[in-house]
Design a protein around this motif. Structure first.
Motif, PDB file in Angstrom:
ATOM      1  N   SER A   1       1.306   5.380  10.732  1.00 14.47           N
ATOM      2  CA  SER A   1       0.024   4.408  11.363  1.00 14.47           C
ATOM      3  C   SER A   1      -1.032   4.254  10.384  1.00 14.47           C
ATOM      4  O   SER A   1      -1.695   3.010  10.512  1.00 14.47           O
ATOM      5  CB  SER A   1      -0.245   5.528  12.521  1.00 14.47           C
ATOM      6  N   LYS A   2      -1.442   5.249   9.571  1.00 16.37           N
ATOM      7  CA  LYS A   2      -2.607   5.000   8.709  1.00 16.37           C
ATOM      8  C   LYS A   2      -2.168   4.084   7.571  1.00 16.37           C
ATOM      9  O   LYS A   2      -3.022   3.192   7.164  1.00 16.37           O
ATOM     10  CB  LYS A   2      -2.982   6.307   8.065  1.00 16.37           C
ATOM     11  N   LEU A   3      -0.975   3.785   7.058  1.00 17.28           N
ATOM     12  CA  LEU A   3      -0.501   2.764   6.237  1.00 17.28           C
ATOM     13  C   LEU A   3      -0.706   1.188   7.288  1.00 17.28           C
ATOM     14  O   LEU A   3      -1.208   0.342   6.254  1.00 17.28           O
ATOM     15  CB  LEU A   3       0.883   2.995   5.794  1.00 17.28           C
ATOM     16  N   VAL A   4       0.008   1.197   8.214  1.00 13.50           N
ATOM     17  CA  VAL A   4      -0.148  -0.199   8.875  1.00 13.50           C
ATOM     18  C   VAL A   4      -1.695  -0.612   9.184  1.00 13.50           C
ATOM     19  O   VAL A   4      -2.066  -1.827   8.908  1.00 13.50           O
ATOM     20  CB  VAL A   4       0.516  -0.350  10.045  1.00 13.50           C
TER      21      VAL A   4
ATOM     22  N   ALA B   1      -3.501  -3.802   7.924  1.00  5.38           N
ATOM     23  CA  ALA B   1      -4.263  -4.904   8.717  1.00  5.38           C
ATOM     24  C   ALA B   1      -5.575  -4.951   8.454  1.00  5.38           C
ATOM     25  O   ALA B   1      -6.153  -5.984   8.446  1.00  5.38           O
ATOM     26  CB  ALA B   1      -4.036  -4.202  10.309  1.00  5.38           C
ATOM     27  N   SER B   2      -6.208  -3.908   7.986  1.00  2.00           N
ATOM     28  CA  SER B   2      -7.782  -4.177   7.495  1.00  2.00           C
ATOM     29  C   SER B   2      -7.900  -4.776   6.326  1.00  2.00           C
ATOM     30  O   SER B   2      -8.711  -5.732   6.234  1.00  2.00           O
ATOM     31  CB  SER B   2      -8.396  -2.612   7.300  1.00  2.00           C
ATOM     32  N   GLN B   3      -6.950  -4.717   5.525  1.00  5.53           N
ATOM     33  CA  GLN B   3      -6.809  -5.516   4.215  1.00  5.53           C
ATOM     34  C   GLN B   3      -6.678  -6.834   4.466  1.00  5.53           C
ATOM     35  O   GLN B   3      -7.361  -7.863   3.945  1.00  5.53           O
ATOM     36  CB  GLN B   3      -5.927  -4.998   3.204  1.00  5.53           C
ATOM     37  N   LEU B   4      -5.731  -7.235   5.244  1.00  5.34           N
ATOM     38  CA  LEU B   4      -5.613  -8.466   5.729  1.00  5.34           C
ATOM     39  C   LEU B   4      -6.510  -9.325   6.422  1.00  5.34           C
ATOM     40  O   LEU B   4      -7.029 -10.383   6.195  1.00  5.34           O
ATOM     41  CB  LEU B   4      -4.038  -8.534   6.486  1.00  5.34           C
ATOM     42  N   ARG B   5      -7.174  -8.384   7.263  1.00  5.00           N
ATOM     43  CA  ARG B   5      -8.380  -9.198   8.049  1.00  5.00           C
ATOM     44  C   ARG B   5      -9.544  -9.375   6.977  1.00  5.00           C
ATOM     45  O   ARG B   5     -10.393 -10.345   7.097  1.00  5.00           O
ATOM     46  CB  ARG B   5      -9.098  -7.913   9.014  1.00  5.00           C
ATOM     47  N   LYS B   6      -9.855  -8.674   6.064  1.00  5.75           N
ATOM     48  CA  LYS B   6     -10.806  -8.753   4.882  1.00  5.75           C
ATOM     49  C   LYS B   6     -10.401 -10.203   4.261  1.00  5.75           C
ATOM     50  O   LYS B   6     -11.123 -10.707   3.681  1.00  5.75           O
ATOM     51  CB  LYS B   6     -10.918  -7.737   4.193  1.00  5.75           C
TER      52      LYS B   6
ATOM     53  N   LYS C   1      -6.359 -13.080   6.418  1.00  6.39           N
ATOM     54  CA  LYS C   1      -4.795 -13.475   6.659  1.00  6.39           C
ATOM     55  C   LYS C   1      -4.397 -12.838   7.866  1.00  6.39           C
ATOM     56  O   LYS C   1      -5.081 -12.203   8.408  1.00  6.39           O
ATOM     57  CB  LYS C   1      -3.868 -12.875   5.522  1.00  6.39           C
ATOM     58  N   ARG C   2      -3.080 -13.343   8.441  1.00 10.06           N
ATOM     59  CA  ARG C   2      -2.386 -12.731   9.554  1.00 10.06           C
ATOM     60  C   ARG C   2      -1.171 -12.460   9.076  1.00 10.06           C
ATOM     61  O   ARG C   2      -0.459 -12.628   8.115  1.00 10.06           O
ATOM     62  CB  ARG C   2      -2.106 -14.075  10.457  1.00 10.06           C
ATOM     63  N   ALA C   3      -0.407 -11.434  10.090  1.00 11.50           N
ATOM     64  CA  ALA C   3       0.801 -10.825   9.898  1.00 11.50           C
ATOM     65  C   ALA C   3       1.628 -11.073  10.825  1.00 11.50           C
ATOM     66  O   ALA C   3       1.760 -10.772  11.972  1.00 11.50           O
ATOM     67  CB  ALA C   3       0.555  -9.254   9.598  1.00 11.50           C
ATOM     68  N   PHE C   4       2.761 -11.395  10.441  1.00  9.28           N
ATOM     69  CA  PHE C   4       4.263 -11.444  11.150  1.00  9.28           C
ATOM     70  C   PHE C   4       4.806  -9.816  10.820  1.00  9.28           C
ATOM     71  O   PHE C   4       4.438  -9.331   9.869  1.00  9.28           O
ATOM     72  CB  PHE C   4       5.260 -12.428  10.587  1.00  9.28           C
ATOM     73  N   THR C   5       5.526  -9.324  11.899  1.00 14.57           N
ATOM     74  CA  THR C   5       6.269  -8.234  11.557  1.00 14.57           C
ATOM     75  C   THR C   5       7.807  -8.269  12.155  1.00 14.57           C
ATOM     76  O   THR C   5       8.361  -8.291  12.935  1.00 14.57           O
ATOM     77  CB  THR C   5       5.426  -7.385  12.652  1.00 14.57           C
ATOM     78  N   SER C   6       8.480  -8.076  10.896  1.00 11.86           N
ATOM     79  CA  SER C   6       9.842  -7.964  11.003  1.00 11.86           C
ATOM     80  C   SER C   6      10.109  -6.412  10.886  1.00 11.86           C
ATOM     81  O   SER C   6      11.189  -5.996  11.298  1.00 11.86           O
ATOM     82  CB  SER C   6      10.591  -8.524   9.813  1.00 11.86           C
ATOM     83  N   CYS C   7       9.374  -5.579  10.508  1.00  8.26           N
ATOM     84  CA  CYS C   7       9.440  -4.028  10.599  1.00  8.26           C
ATOM     85  C   CYS C   7       8.981  -3.727  12.013  1.00  8.26           C
ATOM     86  O   CYS C   7       7.945  -3.805  12.590  1.00  8.26           O
ATOM     87  CB  CYS C   7       8.279  -3.595   9.739  1.00  8.26           C
ATOM     88  N   SER C   8      10.047  -2.929  12.621  1.00  6.78           N
ATOM     89  CA  SER C   8       9.948  -2.429  14.145  1.00  6.78           C
ATOM     90  C   SER C   8       8.654  -1.715  14.310  1.00  6.78           C
ATOM     91  O   SER C   8       8.031  -1.586  15.340  1.00  6.78           O
ATOM     92  CB  SER C   8      11.184  -1.839  14.476  1.00  6.78           C
ATOM     93  N   TYR C   9       8.432  -0.738  13.462  1.00  8.32           N
ATOM     94  CA  TYR C   9       7.438   0.033  13.406  1.00  8.32           C
ATOM     95  C   TYR C   9       6.192  -0.755  13.608  1.00  8.32           C
ATOM     96  O   TYR C   9       5.088  -0.440  14.251  1.00  8.32           O
ATOM     97  CB  TYR C   9       7.270   1.081  12.423  1.00  8.32           C
ATOM     98  N   ALA C  10       5.751  -1.520  12.551  1.00 11.31           N
ATOM     99  CA  ALA C  10       4.654  -2.487  12.635  1.00 11.31           C
ATOM    100  C   ALA C  10       4.351  -3.241  13.790  1.00 11.31           C
ATOM    101  O   ALA C  10       3.263  -3.178  14.227  1.00 11.31           O
ATOM    102  CB  ALA C  10       4.463  -3.378  11.381  1.00 11.31           C
TER     103      ALA C  10
ATOM    104  N   ILE D   1       0.887  -1.348   0.216  1.00 10.19           N
ATOM    105  CA  ILE D   1       0.037  -0.001   0.111  1.00 10.19           C
ATOM    106  C   ILE D   1       1.028   1.215  -0.002  1.00 10.19           C
ATOM    107  O   ILE D   1       1.976   1.160   0.798  1.00 10.19           O
ATOM    108  CB  ILE D   1      -0.953   0.010   1.258  1.00 10.19           C
ATOM    109  N   TYR D   2       0.707   2.190  -0.738  1.00 10.19           N
ATOM    110  CA  TYR D   2       1.527   3.312  -0.816  1.00 10.19           C
ATOM    111  C   TYR D   2       0.725   4.647  -1.442  1.00 10.19           C
ATOM    112  O   TYR D   2      -0.467   4.527  -1.742  1.00 10.19           O
ATOM    113  CB  TYR D   2       2.681   2.926  -1.968  1.00 10.19           C
ATOM    114  N   LEU D   3       1.653   5.618  -0.983  1.00  9.69           N
ATOM    115  CA  LEU D   3       1.178   6.955  -1.692  1.00  9.69           C
ATOM    116  C   LEU D   3       2.138   7.508  -2.492  1.00  9.69           C
ATOM    117  O   LEU D   3       3.373   7.612  -1.959  1.00  9.69           O
ATOM    118  CB  LEU D   3       0.895   7.916  -0.177  1.00  9.69           C
TER     119      LEU D   3
END
Length: 96
Positions: free
Chosen positions: A51-54, A58-63, A66-75, A10-12
């Motif tokens: 925050s809005k990106l994550v 998360a919303s897209q994955l929920r729909k 799917k689940r998410a691991f996070t190797s990104c410290s911010y996430a 997801i990007y801007l």
């Protein structure tokens, strides 16, 4: 401000196509991704874009069921502060 949604990203971007912010989450399996990168251009700093990106991811994955691991410290930090998305959070892959 409107995000562009792709399968694992997801990007801007601005009107010239310059990347201003993104979150990437490649597939780990058919039901799990790894949120591995968030980026926000300094011109957008302090506006809560990461925050809005994550949250969008998360919303897209929920729909998608799917689940998410996070190797990104911010996430990882984001999920620790948003218990309403813990059903999506699968943990930190390096936390063994």
């Amino acid at each position: 401000m409107e995000f562009t949604y792709e399968a694992n990203r997801i990007y801007l971007a601005d009107e010239t196509g310059k990347m201003l912010a993104e979150v990437t989450f490649p597939d780990v399996s058919s039901k799990c991704v790894n949120i591995n990168h968030t980026f926000v251009d300094e011109s957008l700093g302090g506006q809560g874009i990461a925050s809005k990106l994550v949250e969008a991811a998360a919303s897209q994955l929920r729909k998608q069921g799917k689940r998410a691991f996070t190797s990104c410290s911010y996430a990882a930090k984001w999920f620790s502060k948003h218990s309403d998305y813990l059903d999506v959070f699968a943990g930190n892959p390096d936390a063994n």
